[in-house]
Design a protein around this motif. Structure first.
Motif, PDB file in Angstrom:
ATOM      1  N   ARG A  22       0.866  -1.190   0.000  1.00 17.51           N
ATOM      2  CA  ARG A  22       0.000   0.000   0.000  1.00 17.51           C
ATOM      3  C   ARG A  22       0.896   1.231   0.000  1.00 17.51           C
ATOM      4  O   ARG A  22       1.676   1.458   0.929  1.00 17.51           O
ATOM      5  CB  ARG A  22      -0.919  -0.008   1.216  1.00 17.51           C
ATOM      6  N   SER A  24       1.339   5.431  -0.397  1.00 16.08           N
ATOM      7  CA  SER A  24       0.655   6.714  -0.217  1.00 16.08           C
ATOM      8  C   SER A  24       1.608   7.854  -0.553  1.00 16.08           C
ATOM      9  O   SER A  24       2.801   7.779  -0.264  1.00 16.08           O
ATOM     10  CB  SER A  24       0.176   6.887   1.228  1.00 16.08           C
ATOM     11  N   SER A  50       3.001   4.573  -9.514  1.00 15.75           N
ATOM     12  CA  SER A  50       2.889   3.239 -10.105  1.00 15.75           C
ATOM     13  C   SER A  50       3.957   2.333  -9.509  1.00 15.75           C
ATOM     14  O   SER A  50       4.976   2.799  -8.995  1.00 15.75           O
ATOM     15  CB  SER A  50       3.003   3.292 -11.632  1.00 15.75           C
ATOM     16  N   PHE A  58      -1.848   5.200 -10.286  1.00 12.30           N
ATOM     17  CA  PHE A  58      -2.774   5.788  -9.326  1.00 12.30           C
ATOM     18  C   PHE A  58      -2.583   7.293  -9.312  1.00 12.30           C
ATOM     19  O   PHE A  58      -1.478   7.791  -9.234  1.00 12.30           O
ATOM     20  CB  PHE A  58      -2.527   5.208  -7.933  1.00 12.30           C
ATOM     21  N   ARG A  59      -3.704   8.031  -9.372  1.00 12.31           N
ATOM     22  CA  ARG A  59      -3.658   9.494  -9.357  1.00 12.31           C
ATOM     23  C   ARG A  59      -4.170   9.991  -8.013  1.00 12.31           C
ATOM     24  O   ARG A  59      -5.271   9.646  -7.580  1.00 12.31           O
ATOM     25  CB  ARG A  59      -4.524  10.069 -10.475  1.00 12.31           C
ATOM     26  N   THR A  60      -3.359  10.793  -7.344  1.00 16.74           N
ATOM     27  CA  THR A  60      -3.805  11.391  -6.091  1.00 16.74           C
ATOM     28  C   THR A  60      -4.798  12.524  -6.392  1.00 16.74           C
ATOM     29  O   THR A  60      -4.997  12.916  -7.537  1.00 16.74           O
ATOM     30  CB  THR A  60      -2.634  11.982  -5.293  1.00 16.74           C
ATOM     31  N   ASP A  74      -4.296   9.666   0.747  1.00 19.26           N
ATOM     32  CA  ASP A  74      -4.435   9.162  -0.624  1.00 19.26           C
ATOM     33  C   ASP A  74      -3.519   7.945  -0.775  1.00 19.26           C
ATOM     34  O   ASP A  74      -2.294   8.084  -0.754  1.00 19.26           O
ATOM     35  CB  ASP A  74      -4.015  10.232  -1.638  1.00 19.26           C
ATOM     36  N   SER A  75      -4.093   6.774  -0.936  1.00 18.13           N
ATOM     37  CA  SER A  75      -3.262   5.571  -1.034  1.00 18.13           C
ATOM     38  C   SER A  75      -3.852   4.589  -2.023  1.00 18.13           C
ATOM     39  O   SER A  75      -5.043   4.635  -2.341  1.00 18.13           O
ATOM     40  CB  SER A  75      -3.111   4.904   0.342  1.00 18.13           C
ATOM     41  N   CYS A  76      -2.994   3.697  -2.504  1.00 17.28           N
ATOM     42  CA  CYS A  76      -3.410   2.691  -3.475  1.00 17.28           C
ATOM     43  C   CYS A  76      -2.655   1.397  -3.188  1.00 17.28           C
ATOM     44  O   CYS A  76      -1.481   1.422  -2.809  1.00 17.28           O
ATOM     45  CB  CYS A  76      -3.122   3.176  -4.897  1.00 17.28           C
ATOM     46  N   GLU A 172     -11.707   2.657  -1.767  1.00 19.68           N
ATOM     47  CA  GLU A 172     -11.382   2.605  -3.189  1.00 19.68           C
ATOM     48  C   GLU A 172      -9.867   2.493  -3.362  1.00 19.68           C
ATOM     49  O   GLU A 172      -9.098   3.094  -2.620  1.00 19.68           O
ATOM     50  CB  GLU A 172     -11.899   3.860  -3.893  1.00 19.68           C
ATOM     51  N   HIS A 173      -9.449   1.705  -4.339  1.00 21.14           N
ATOM     52  CA  HIS A 173      -8.036   1.449  -4.651  1.00 21.14           C
ATOM     53  C   HIS A 173      -7.354   0.545  -3.623  1.00 21.14           C
ATOM     54  O   HIS A 173      -6.137   0.411  -3.644  1.00 21.14           O
ATOM     55  CB  HIS A 173      -7.238   2.743  -4.818  1.00 21.14           C
TER      56      HIS A 173
END
Length: 201
Positions: A22, A24, A50, A58-60, A74-76, A172-173
């Motif tokens: 994960r 961020s 990425s 991933f777009r913040t 904001d994390s993915c 999400e994400h």
């Protein structure tokens, strides 16, 4: 030695992921106001993150009118296949025009191994969140004075199903599970033999 495609078992070469990571974007600093003829343009900064060749990145969210943006949470999640995969981050000055994706401010990269190797060098245990402050490079200049701080947390894969209902994975994400489907053989594909060979990867 040529491969016998009839008896070859692709399951023998399959390498499962080593886990999930994960990532961020935490905050940035060092960005400057762009001087223009009529007004000064305070940057509206967002990041693209990425892992390896993951697509799309991933777009913040965009932090408007701020030279020291903070993205809070904001994390993915990304599937991690190798500790030598690189985390790529690009910072942009957003543009509300649909014809312009924004002005790139710089980019940085770090391998997952280098990021988590910090913990081993400090004698700490695996697990938990690590951070790194990455200086952005741009247009041949490796030292722009602009920085993005990222955080990363590594998760082990498990055959338990608790993550499917855990609030830790419901955003999400965020990835709550992984299903792997391996196609080992295909039959009667309407392609010439030489063309079919190029599709085996």
């Amino acid at each position: 030695m040529p491969i016998d495609l009839i008896s070859y078992d692709y399951l023998d070469t399959y390498q499962p992921p080593v886990g999930m990571i994960r990532i961020s974007a935490v905050e940035g600093w060092g960005f400057s106001i762009l001087k223009k003829r009529l007004i000064d343009d305070i940057p509206d900064i967002y990041c693209l993150i990425s892992l390896g060749g993951s697509s799309p990145p991933f777009r913040t969210s965009t932090v408007w009118d701020n030279c020291n943006p903070s993205w809070e949470d904001d994390s993915c999640d990304f599937i991690l296949y190798d500790m030598d995969q690189k985390i790529y981050i690009k910072a942009y000055d957003d543009d509300p025009s649909p014809m312009d994706a924004g002005r790139e401010l710089g980019n940085a990269e770090i391998t997952v191994r280098d990021l988590f190797g910090k913990r081993r060098s400090l004698g700490e245990e695996d697990g938990g969140v690590l951070t790194a402050e990455l200086e952005l490079a741009w247009n041949g200049n490796p030292h722009t004075g602009c920085y993005i701080k990222i955080s990363a947390e590594k998760f082990k894969l498990s055959n338990q199903l608790r993550s499917l209902s855990s609030p830790k994975y419901e955003r999400e994400h965020h990835i709550c599970g992984l299903v792997t489907i391996i196609v080992t053989r295909a039959f009667d594909i309407p392609l010439a033999e030489e063309e079919a060979a190029s599709y085996v990867t």
